[in-house]
Design an enzyme around this catalytic site. Structure first.
Site, PDB file in Angstrom:
ATOM      1  N   ALA A   1     -21.395-130.662   4.383  1.00 41.68           N
ATOM      2  CA  ALA A   1     -20.637-131.492   5.217  1.00 41.68           C
ATOM      3  C   ALA A   1     -19.323-131.768   4.624  1.00 41.68           C
ATOM      4  O   ALA A   1     -19.094-131.567   3.204  1.00 41.68           O
ATOM      5  CB  ALA A   1     -21.289-132.899   5.401  1.00 41.68           C
TER       6      ALA A   1
ATOM      7  N   GLY B   1     -25.345-130.104   5.118  1.00 48.89           N
ATOM      8  CA  GLY B   1     -24.951-129.765   6.430  1.00 48.89           C
ATOM      9  C   GLY B   1     -24.990-128.185   6.736  1.00 48.89           C
ATOM     10  O   GLY B   1     -25.325-127.865   7.902  1.00 48.89           O
TER      11      GLY B   1
ATOM     12  N   GLU C   1     -28.537-127.283   7.378  1.00 48.54           N
ATOM     13  CA  GLU C   1     -28.894-128.066   8.477  1.00 48.54           C
ATOM     14  C   GLU C   1     -28.474-127.109   9.683  1.00 48.54           C
ATOM     15  O   GLU C   1     -29.329-127.130  10.674  1.00 48.54           O
ATOM     16  CB  GLU C   1     -28.549-129.343   8.707  1.00 48.54           C
ATOM     17  CG  GLU C   1     -29.135-130.293   7.623  1.00 48.54           C
ATOM     18  CD  GLU C   1     -28.687-131.787   7.726  1.00 48.54           C
ATOM     19  OE1 GLU C   1     -27.515-132.167   7.396  1.00 48.54           O
ATOM     20  OE2 GLU C   1     -29.568-132.494   7.910  1.00 48.54           O
TER      21      GLU C   1
ATOM     22  N   GLU D   1     -27.948-133.779  -0.607  1.00 53.73           N
ATOM     23  CA  GLU D   1     -27.623-135.176  -0.250  1.00 53.73           C
ATOM     24  C   GLU D   1     -27.876-136.158  -1.406  1.00 53.73           C
ATOM     25  O   GLU D   1     -27.347-137.187  -1.799  1.00 53.73           O
ATOM     26  CB  GLU D   1     -27.866-135.309   1.134  1.00 53.73           C
ATOM     27  CG  GLU D   1     -27.114-134.630   2.248  1.00 53.73           C
ATOM     28  CD  GLU D   1     -27.695-133.174   2.633  1.00 53.73           C
ATOM     29  OE1 GLU D   1     -28.425-132.811   1.756  1.00 53.73           O
ATOM     30  OE2 GLU D   1     -27.029-132.772   3.646  1.00 53.73           O
TER      31      GLU D   1
END
Ligand code: NAD
Length: 698
Positions: A63, A102, A105, A125
């Protein structure tokens, strides 16, 4: 079409390419672009399979953490991911570089995943005090089972493509060089074998029948491994939800848990630690374009504890090292110690026999200064003695080529004085490694009065090359780290003088989150080092020499710490656990009686305040003197050199969080009751409080 996500057709495959340097982070433009490109692919009647890939050196590497803490602009990542997963055409993630956070993901939302052999996958994370908040905790267990998912998510470490395949994260590993080609090849396989679309969210074959006891056992383990940390426990809660709840409810639970991590002060501390580790490399006043001298070979003077470890750092990075000693036997012993160290690592399976030989081959022992004529960098690590060091620097000045950098690993001596032994003070600098030098990540690079900018830029760069976190500091006694440690150490001893026990002090420090207490650390490093320095000062009649204390009395008895089986604590043979020792208690009691001190009950709060406020006050003085340029430099020194809990962000960040007014109140209170120069409030601290500012505002 978005300029950071492109859609194009290759034969019957629609290719979605994210192109958002440097790491294809999932910022707002990328998220929007992914949805638009997917729509384009679905609307394109010429294609029957879609591939998501990325340009540049990596797949989506996470992210956009610069967006953390700010309101996220739609579409948010969980929505983008849901959109990708609902694709009615088979969707393949083609991965190279790293697919982290991310990025992974996104890959988990695709129907198939193929990666190049060199790729790495992970959900890091937790290291920022968070959990994967876009379905990672719900989808990963569905692919690889709850237990393995717990390991990956609570540990945060990436795995190789081969491991990813074995675990079940990947459908294929490709030995080619282009992720796009790998994706196209897999697209053909999807067609040839008519592989069905199986969204991960709809799969439960790997999670049905998970033993509920797994989670209790995992929590118990974490309570030992990561007892202070908030996020790993929330990761377990989220994976448990994946197993016990339907997917949609699990996603809701993941969101709640994610938000609770976002609210946690630990997240702020860890994010500060993360960014500060990057920021220490950018030194104010040393512009990014400062030239760097080429360092292709180094020499180390002194093959003792530090010299040997420093030589290993360079050999590990493939940089040839000449190791110089004054005497043959010291050289032989030093080289043998390095070999033993490497062989112990090899025994643990962390190095091959061949790697041991390659590294040993890079270290060339010598007794002759004439052998140092062509090295680019010399690091001196001999006894802590000004006369010896000056003699060595004078010799280096004669034998080293012009432009060679001459560094000293001194912990306490004045680098500017050492530089006077040469005719090239601009090339002289401090490189203060920490023990064991081949393990500890911190490197304090010390700027002398005359050190040239390109020398500073070079030692910062070489620090990075050998895997250190290099922080630039100025010249003063103990530099930044040890100068602050010295204050904490003195306060810890004084607390015991007043009535606390060594173990009470240490427990307060470890409960705060340090891996070790002040006194256990002293026993590890050897309390004889400090004792000898204090003894010399007393013998020399130094009026500021500290009075003989109970630690000195222990050292006088030959209790130096772990290496002699006893120090401030006692040790069972072969065991490093510090154990309280009645003999030490008796010695402390005798000292109190001798000095007429009636021991009082000391609260844990007082111990914490005295041990930490004294450091923050000293840190403020260090900032004021310009020894450290920014408070974040001090934070990184303490996190990487002394085990300050990263989740508290370092001493100065921690002080900002609890409020500088609170710290100043404490400092003034202790100044009034205890006295001593260490409690004289730093004028900078007073000014910041008066202006309602924090260290971070400087
Ligand atoms: P050490 O006693 O283990 O090693 C010093 C080595 O230098 C010995 O092998 C000795 O034979 C050699 N030596 C002495 N005089 C020499 C000369 N004239 N020419 C060549 N070699 C010579 O000491 P150490 O703990 O490795 O410390 C070395 C330096 O590193 C000191 O300046 C110390 O302050 C600094 N330092 C030590 C630590 C630590 O924790 N030990 C940490 C950071 C910095």
């Amino acid at each position: 079409m978005s300029n950071v996500v492109q859609y194009a057709r290759t034969g019957r495959t629609g290719v979605i390419t994210v192109d958002y340097p440097p790491v294809n982070a999932l910022g707002h433009e990328v998220r929007k672009g992914l949805v638009a490109a997917l729509d384009a692919g679905l609307a394109d009647d010429e294609v029957d399979v879609l591939v998501v890939t990325a340009a540049g050196r990596t797949f989506m590497a996470g992210a956009d953490i610069r967006e953390f803490g700010k309101p996220s602009q739609p579409p948010v990542l969980p929505d983008v991911i849901a959109c990708l997963e609902s694709s009615t055409k088979p969707l393949i993630a083609a991965i190279h570089g790293t697919a982290l956070g991310g990025g992974l993901e996104v890959a988990l939302a695709c129907h198939f995943r193929v990666a190049l052999r060199g790729a790495k996958l992970g959900l890091p994370e937790v290291k920022l005090g968070l959990l994967p908040g876009s379905g990672g905790t719900q989808r990963l267990p569905r692919l690889i089972g709850a237990e393995k998912a717990l390991d990956l998510i609570t540990g945060g470490e990436p795995v190789s493509a081969a491991a990813g395949l074995e675990l079940g994260i990947l459908d294929a590993v490709d030995d080619g060089v282009s992720a796009l080609d790998a994706g196209l090849r897999f697209a053909q396989r999807v067609r040839d074998e008519s592989l069905p679309i199986r969204p991960v969210s709809g799969r439960d074959d790997r999670i049905v029948g998970t033993d509920p006891a797994l989670f209790a056992a995992y929590r118990a383990g974490l309570s030992k491994r990561a007892r202070h940390l908030f996020a790993p426990h929330r990761c377990v809660d989220a994976v448990e939800a994946a197993v016990t709840l339907p997917f949609a409810d699990g996603m809701k639970r993941e969101r709640e848990l994610f938000l609770s991590c976002m609210d946690s002060p630990q997240r702020r501390g860890l994010i500060h630690a993360f960014f500060s580790e990057r920021d220490v490399a950018k030194v104010p006043g040393l512009p990014a374009g400062t030239p760097i001298r080429n360092i292709a070979s180094v020499a180390i003077i002194g093959a003792g504890t530090m010299g040997g470890g420093i030589a290993m750092c360079f050999a590990n990075a493939g940089i040839p090292v000449r190791l110089l000693e004054a005497k043959e036997d010291a050289l032989t012993n030093g080289v043998a110690a390095i070999r033993r160290n490497y062989e112990a690592t090899a025994k643990k399976g962390k190095l091959t026999a061949e790697q041991v030989e390659t590294r040993m081959g890079l270290i060339r022992p010598t007794l002759a200064y004439a052998d140092l004529g062509d090295v680019d960098l010399v690091i001196e690590a001999v006894f802590e003695n000004m006369a010896i060091k000056k003699e060595i620097f004078a010799t280096l000045d004669e034998v080293c080529k012009p432009g060679a950098i001459l560094a000293t690993n001194t912990s306490t001596l004045d680098i500017d004085e050492i530089a006077t032994a040469t005719k090239r003070p601009q090339d002289v600098v401090g490189m203060h490694f920490f023990s064991p030098a081949n393990v500890m990540r911190l490197l304090e690079n010390v700027r002398g009065e005359k050190t040239a900018d390109d020398v500073l830029a070079t030692v910062q760069d070489i620090g990075r090359r050998i895997g250190k976190v290099a922080v630039l500091v100025g010249v003063c006694y103990g530099f930044v780290g040890n100068r602050m440690l010295h204050q904490r150490g003195r306060e810890a001893i004084a607390l015991v003088d007043d009535g606390a026990s060594p173990q009470q002090v240490d427990t307060v420090i470890t409960d705060f989150g340090f891996p070790m207490g002040q006194f256990a650390m002293g026993d590890l490093a050897g309390i004889d080092v400090g004792w000898r320095i204090r003894e010399e000062r007393r013998k020399a009649g130094d009026p500021d020499a500290p009075a003989r204390n109970w630690v000195d009395r222990l050292a006088e008895q030959g209790r130096f710490g772990q290496k002699t089986g006893a120090g401030i604590y006692r040790y069972e043979p072969g065991n490093r656990t510090p154990l309280p020792d009645p003999e030490v208690e008796a010695l402390i009691a005798a000292q109190r009686a001798e000095q007429g001190v009636t021991p009082r009950d000391i609260s844990d709060q007082e111990i914490l305040e005295r041990c930490l406020y004294v450091m923050v006050n000293e840190g403020a003085k260090i900032l004021e003197e310009g020894i450290a340029v920014r408070s974040l430099d001090i934070d990184i020194i303490w996190i990487h050199g002394y085990g300050f809990p990263a989740f508290r962000g370092g001493p100065m960040f921690w002080a900002d969080q609890i409020g500088l007014a609170t710290v100043l109140d404490g400092v003034k209170r202790f100044h009034a009751t205890l006295g001593g120069a260490q409690w004289e409030p730093s004028p900078l601290l007073e000014r910041l409080v008066a202006e309602g500012k924090r260290f971070a505002d400087l």
